[in-house]
Design an enzyme around this catalytic site. Structure first.
Site, short mmCIF file in Angstrom:
data_model
loop_
_atom_site.label_atom_id
_atom_site.label_comp_id
_atom_site.label_asym_id
_atom_site.label_seq_id
_atom_site.Cartn_x
_atom_site.Cartn_y
_atom_site.Cartn_z
N SER A 152 0.85 -1.10 0.05
CA SER A 152 0.04 0.04 0.04
C SER A 152 0.87 1.28 0.15
O SER A 152 2.12 1.21 0.11
CB SER A 152 -0.90 0.07 1.31
OG SER A 152 -1.91 0.94 0.71
N ASP A 195 3.06 4.55 1.09
CA ASP A 195 3.71 4.60 2.18
C ASP A 195 4.28 3.41 3.10
O ASP A 195 4.78 3.61 4.06
CB ASP A 195 3.11 5.77 2.93
CG ASP A 195 2.75 6.92 2.51
OD1 ASP A 195 3.66 7.60 1.70
OD2 ASP A 195 1.78 7.80 2.72
N GLY A 203 6.98 1.92 2.16
CA GLY A 203 8.30 1.88 2.07
C GLY A 203 8.99 1.37 0.98
O GLY A 203 10.26 0.89 1.10
N HIS A 216 -0.98 3.18 -4.69
CA HIS A 216 -2.39 4.14 -4.64
C HIS A 216 -3.18 2.95 -5.53
O HIS A 216 -2.77 2.35 -6.60
CB HIS A 216 -2.30 5.28 -5.51
CG HIS A 216 -1.75 6.25 -4.54
ND1 HIS A 216 -0.61 6.54 -4.39
CD2 HIS A 216 -2.61 7.32 -4.16
CE1 HIS A 216 -0.47 7.59 -3.59
NE2 HIS A 216 -1.55 8.28 -3.22
N ASP A 250 11.22 -0.78 13.49
CA ASP A 250 11.84 -0.01 14.29
C ASP A 250 10.95 0.97 14.90
O ASP A 250 11.22 1.64 16.10
CB ASP A 250 13.05 0.93 13.55
CG ASP A 250 12.58 1.60 12.39
OD1 ASP A 250 11.87 0.97 11.70
OD2 ASP A 250 13.09 2.70 12.17
N SER A 274 -32.21 9.34 -32.23
CA SER A 274 -33.68 9.23 -32.16
C SER A 274 -34.47 10.45 -32.78
O SER A 274 -33.98 11.59 -32.71
CB SER A 274 -34.24 8.85 -30.76
OG SER A 274 -35.62 9.02 -30.55
N SER A 304 -34.10 11.19 -36.06
CA SER A 304 -33.22 11.76 -37.18
C SER A 304 -34.23 11.30 -38.27
O SER A 304 -33.95 12.00 -39.45
CB SER A 304 -31.99 11.13 -37.12
OG SER A 304 -32.26 9.54 -37.11
N SER A 354 -36.53 5.46 -38.96
CA SER A 354 -37.77 4.29 -39.27
C SER A 354 -38.60 4.72 -40.38
O SER A 354 -39.05 4.07 -41.01
CB SER A 354 -38.75 4.35 -37.77
OG SER A 354 -37.69 3.77 -36.93
N SER A 399 -27.85 2.64 -32.93
CA SER A 399 -26.47 1.84 -32.68
C SER A 399 -25.48 3.08 -32.48
O SER A 399 -24.86 3.36 -33.35
CB SER A 399 -26.38 1.23 -34.08
OG SER A 399 -26.72 1.99 -35.23
#
Length: 625
Positions: free
Chosen positions: A16, A18, A20, A98, A152, A453, A455, A458, A525
């Site tokens: 993860s 930090d 090290g 990260h 440590d 739609s 346009s 159909s 589409s």
């Protein structure tokens, strides 16, 4: 002869934020005397400038080379460094911690023999620790070391160490990491990293470096059968044809019987060369050029294998994925798949589950998002030679690439073939599409109308259908709304559902064209990749993409169903043009501007194009001769 290098160990250092990681690598480089004096002076100056370790030298700066990494004290990209001791040579990948850089972690793990999982002793095992451990295992890492860092700062407390080891060991056992080691360390001082620490008298195990120098990661890989993916066909002149690649498994000798997969053609090895040197034998890891006798058809992406131990060939698999893109995975969307040296089209047909990285639970999922791990069903557009990833990294690991952007969107591993799909073969049919078309005095084709739609799709499709029928043509009209009452009634309007909607319609249209019909498809589409997929199902020239073009304002003004008004009020979600994108065709076969042209004029242009491109044959036939 120069002395041979010691055996190389590739390992990834992960954990993860930090924990090290970069400091561990920097300390290893420093203590192993792998840092040039001018580089050390630069790091000492940068340490004083950034002050990340007070007045002490910050060894992480030996690895974190990007400006943002140095200023923020984080790792963003995978950093690779090599060093060696008298006993071994090492290549180490420093993986970002990260979550947003999980994709980079997958990159580092994909070539590693061992993972060093770092944990901050003050924080213990975190979700990202579990995520990285699972990703390492997913990409074939079977050896792992838990390095509990910053001991440590907890006074080398044995109870702290044992608690962390037990928590992580439970994860390792659950995912099948059998070869594991746990070591308490302090990267800042080097204790138990490269030398035994004096503060932990209770620990009598090896230092991290000593373990890395002695661990055996081969695990019998040399005993596996011969496999070599062909990367390049080397033909410098007409008298020579060699096949270049890296031996992925096993060994091969001159005279060995081999097969070429997926075709299954047999041959024998006539010669082996490594560079300019002729060899009698080559083994795993060697980059070679082989010639065959007799010479047979071999191309890039084929795999040369032992004749008596061939690889499997399939076109559908269960696979594990790490999703690596901001846009979520869309089931049914077509991607490019790179598996060893072969590239094919592929689509995820089902997401089986998503993995909860913190506990390993399998969760139901309809999408995979950035950094998600999941198990999926995957289909390729042609059979490919492969091996399950747990048998061969080289033949079982792959990436998925977005066809529009060339971005790598996922990395994956093959678990096993879906044998039901692999056993399905194409059945030859004596009556062809051409025969059916000529019986109908027409050329079968798919006319695909795309646009937002309202346009006019159909309306134009219906007029075209009427006109062609009046001329005696055999047609069928697939309209977006009508299909959703039956074939696609189970689908909504999410991106994944739209992809599946188009996949189903394209397959139906292909079958109807095969029956000799002129199929008119009127669907929004909205995505180019899905329209490209639809085109790929048809023979060249049998697919006509028609862009029915009208501005958003014009479509909203027409709004025959009142849908734009509802979408703008927030009553309808995922509405194309409002809160879901429409990607207009870049190279449509025909462009119809319905703000300038009437529906009848549009049909005139369509029929003119169809008559010009697809003239009807002069007479019917009853069979091919």
């Amino acid at each position: 002869m120069p002395p041979s290098l010691p055996p190389t160990l590739r390992f990834v250092l992960c954990g993860s934020v930090d924990d090290g990681k970069s400091t561990v690598i920097g300390r290893l480089l420093y203590d192993c005397r792998q840092v040039f004096s001018d580089e050390l002076r630069r790091v000492e100056q940068d340490s004083a400038r950034y002050g990340t370790q007070g007045k002490a030298t910050d060894f992480a700066l030996l690895v974190d080379g990007l400006r943002d990494e140095r200023e923020q004290g984080i790792t963003i990209d995978v950093a690779y460094r090599s060093f060696e001791t008298p006993r071994r040579r090492f290549i180490v990948a420093d993986a970002p911690g990260h979550e947003q850089y999980t994709r980079n972690m997958a990159t580092g793990a994909s070539t590693a023999d061992l993972a060093v999982v770092l944990v901050d002793a003050r924080r213990g095992v975190l979700p990202q620790t579990a995520r990285h451990t699972r990703i390492a295992a997913m990409f074939g890492v079977r050896h792992a070391v838990l390095a509990v860092n910053k001991m440590d700062l907890v006074e080398w407390d044995r109870d702290v160490f044992e608690s962390i080891r037990a928590s992580w060991r439970a994860i390792a056992d659950e995912i099948g990491l059998a070869a594991v080691e746990a070591i308490p360390v302090s990267a800042l001082t080097g204790a138990n990293l490269t030398r035994n620490g004096t503060s932990a008298s209770w620990y009598d195990g090896p230092t991290l470096l000593a373990h890395l120098e002695t661990v055996d990661v081969e695990g019998g890989r040399a005993d596996r059968p011969f496999r070599m993916p062909v990367q390049y066909v080397n033909r410098p002149h007409s008298d020579f044809r060699g096949y270049c690649g890296r031996v992925a498994a096993g060994a091969v000798a001159v005279g060995d019987a081999v097969r070429i997969s997926p075709a299954g053609t047999g041959s024998r090895v006539a010669s082996i060369a490594v560079g300019d040197d002729a060899r009698d034998r080559a083994a795993r890891g060697d980059s070679v050029t082989v010639t065959l006798t007799p010479d047979v058809d071999v191309t890039r992406g084929d795999v040369v294998v032992s004749a008596d131990e061939p690889v499997e060939v399939a076109d559908q698999f269960q696979a594990r994925l790490v999703w690596m893109h901001d846009e979520p995975l869309a089931v049914g969307r077509r991607y490019a798949m790179k598996l060893h040296s072969r590239e094919v089209g592929a689509a995820v047909t089902r997401i089986r589950h998503r993995l909860d990285v913190s506990n390993g639970h399998e969760l139901a999922a309809s999408v995979l998002r950035l950094n998600d791990l999941g198990t999926v069903n995957l289909a390729t557009d042609r059979p490919v030679p492969f091996a399950p990833f747990d048998q061969s990294r080289e033949l079982g690991g792959f990436i998925l690439i977005d066809l529009a952007t060339n971005a790598t969107v996922a990395a994956g591993t093959i678990v096993f073939p879906l044998m039901r799909a692999a056993n399905v073969k194409w059945q030859h049919l004596d009556v062809s599409k051409d025969v059916r078309s000529r019986l109908k005095l027409q050329r079968a084709q798919c006319v695909w109308l795309t646009g937002m739609s309202a346009s006019g799709k159909s309306t134009i499709a219906n007029l075209l259908d009427r006109r062609l029928t009046a001329e005696g043509r055999h047609t069928y009209l697939l309209d977006g709304d009508n299909v959703r009452h039956g074939l696609c009634r189970d689908l909504g309007f999410t991106e994944a559902d739209r992809v599946e909607n188009i996949r189903r319609v394209a397959e139906v249209a292909r079958l109807m064209v095969d029956a000799g019909l002129i199929v008119i498809v009127a669907f929004i589409s909205p995505f180019r990749s899905e329209r490209d997929y639809a085109r790929s199902l048809f023979a060249p020239g049998d697919f006509v993409e028609v862009f029915v073009d009208a501005s958003l304002e014009a479509c909203a003004e027409r709004d025959p169903k009142g849908l734009y008004a509802k979408a703008l009020r927030g009553e309808i979600r995922n509405f194309t043009g409002v809160d879901s994108p429409y990607e207009p065709p870049e190279h449509a076969d025909l462009h119809l501007d319905t703000e300038r042209l009437s529906p009848e004029e549009c049909v005139d242009r369509l029929t003119e194009r169809l008559d010009r491109e697809f003239p009807a044959p002069p007479s019917p036939v009853t069979e091919d001769r």
